[in-house]
Design a protein around this motif. Structure first.
Motif, PDB file in Angstrom:
ATOM      1  N   GLY A  49       5.496  10.758  -3.353  1.00 34.14           N
ATOM      2  CA  GLY A  49       4.416  11.210  -4.228  1.00 34.14           C
ATOM      3  C   GLY A  49       4.898  12.202  -5.269  1.00 34.14           C
ATOM      4  N   LYS A  94       0.821  -1.197   0.000  1.00 37.99           N
ATOM      5  CA  LYS A  94       0.000   0.000   0.000  1.00 37.99           C
ATOM      6  C   LYS A  94       0.862   1.257   0.000  1.00 37.99           C
ATOM      7  CE  LYS A  94      -3.968  -1.894   2.504  1.00 37.99           C
ATOM      8  NZ  LYS A  94      -4.819  -1.711   3.694  1.00 37.99           N
ATOM      9  N   GLU A  95       0.223   2.377  -0.319  1.00 30.80           N
ATOM     10  CA  GLU A  95       0.954   3.630  -0.428  1.00 30.80           C
ATOM     11  C   GLU A  95       1.650   4.011   0.871  1.00 30.80           C
ATOM     12  OE1 GLU A  95      -1.444   6.755  -1.933  1.00 30.80           O
ATOM     13  OE2 GLU A  95      -1.862   5.765  -3.843  1.00 30.80           O
ATOM     14  N   GLN A 151       4.815   2.123   1.181  1.00 31.01           N
ATOM     15  CA  GLN A 151       5.792   2.651   0.230  1.00 31.01           C
ATOM     16  C   GLN A 151       6.423   3.934   0.779  1.00 31.01           C
ATOM     17  OE1 GLN A 151       3.398   3.076  -3.313  1.00 31.01           O
ATOM     18  NE2 GLN A 151       3.991   1.046  -4.064  1.00 31.01           N
ATOM     19  N   GLU A 152       5.601   4.805   1.316  1.00 25.88           N
ATOM     20  CA  GLU A 152       6.112   6.056   1.894  1.00 25.88           C
ATOM     21  C   GLU A 152       7.040   5.761   3.075  1.00 25.88           C
ATOM     22  OE1 GLU A 152       5.969   9.100   1.004  1.00 25.88           O
ATOM     23  OE2 GLU A 152       4.240   9.382  -0.315  1.00 25.88           O
TER      24      GLU A 152
END
Length: 306
Positions: free
Chosen positions: A121, A90-91, A94-95
């Protein structure tokens, strides 16, 4: 396995990609690869794993947990809860990984680390607009690249720049390796110089260099020593697995020494001689020889590296 192990794995892959760096899409493929290759202890960063992944992990339980009882089910649930499966990252995860990578001294965003302050992003948005922008790629430091490929820090006296360039290209081809004419084409170096440089790399223990028949010519197959070892270990396991199954032919992977794009000459010759010695009167039909060689594809290891 810890988060540190994940970071080390990803940094090593980026280092192997060389001075050209890695785009952000490939970077997170490496993150996925880390978890795909083996079960890894989960590190909680919010709820990062999709529910269907946990179901998939239950289906992949070990044979000793294959029972239908409550105990087996509870054990499968415990493993699913404590380990990553194949991650659908999920984002937020990733962050999280991006933030950790930016803290590593050997990790640069942009050739001179000029984009280090950008969020993931921002990088992704700009990368989608211009995938050729070097400032949106990630790079391992020179020191990290050297240590990954050679085991020691930068030493141009020991490994001149042209020789190290050859090593970088060979490393990028990982377990597949490449033949010497392709290395010549990629580096743009002189054909005769390449031969001497790859021999030097072999003598220093950095690469495997073996005689092969490829594209209807006698040449050399070049593979980084680390990847040659991993490749051989996988082939040996394939051969072992196939040998334990009655009536099943040797796997295509384990027979690539005879049937792949490159033919490993030394191993093939030794295998043929061995079969002729075992044959009645030292004679064997060509068709019978082929049938015997395929299951023997990994039974004859390379000669010890000099």
């Amino acid at each position: 396995m810890s988060v540190k192990a994940l970071l080390n794995y990803v940094l090593e892959e980026v280092a192997i990609d060389g001075a050209e760096g890695t785009d952000v899409e490939e970077l997170f493929k490496y993150v996925n690869d880390f978890y795909v290759k083996s079960r890894q202890e989960r590190h909680y960063v919010g709820e990062l794993l999709w529910a269907d992944q946990l179901e998939g992990r239950k289906e992949d339980g070990d044979e000793d947990m294959a029972g239908d009882g409550d105990e087996a089910a509870a054990e499968r649930d415990r493993i699913a809860a404590e380990c990553w499966g194949t991650p659908n990252v999920k984002e937020e995860f990733q962050e999280y990984v991006w933030g950790l990578l930016r803290q590593q001294k050997d990790f640069n965003v942009g050739p001179k680390n000029e984009s280090r302050g950008m969020s993931l992003g921002e990088i992704v948005d700009k990368w989608r607009e211009n995938k050729d922008d070097a400032n949106l790629r990630v790079y391992a430091s020179e020191d990290r690249r050297w240590r990954t490929l050679t085991g020691h820090g930068p030493d141009p006296k020991r490994v001149p720049n042209a020789v190290f360039k050859c090593l970088e290209v060979i490393g990028k081809h990982r377990e597949q390796g490449l033949i010497q004419p392709d290395l010549t084409k990629i580096t743009g170096q002189d054909k005769k110089s390449i031969a001497g440089r790859t021999t030097l790399l072999k003598e220093m223990g950095y690469i495997e260099k073996v005689a092969v028949l490829a594209k209807s010519m006698n040449t050399s197959k070049l593979t980084l020593t680390k990847f040659a070892y991993l490749r051989d270990r996988k082939l040996a396991q394939d051969h072992k697995d196939d040998s334990g199954l009655k009536g099943k032919p040797a796997s295509s992977k384990s027979s690539e020494r005879w049937t792949g794009e490159t033919i490993h000459l030394e191993s093939l010759i030794r295998a043929i001689i061995a079969e002729l010695k075992n044959a009645k009167n030292g004679v064997i039909q060509r068709g019978d020889l082929k049938k015997k060689l395929i299951p023997l594809a990994f039974s004859f290891p390379d000669s010890p590296k000099s």
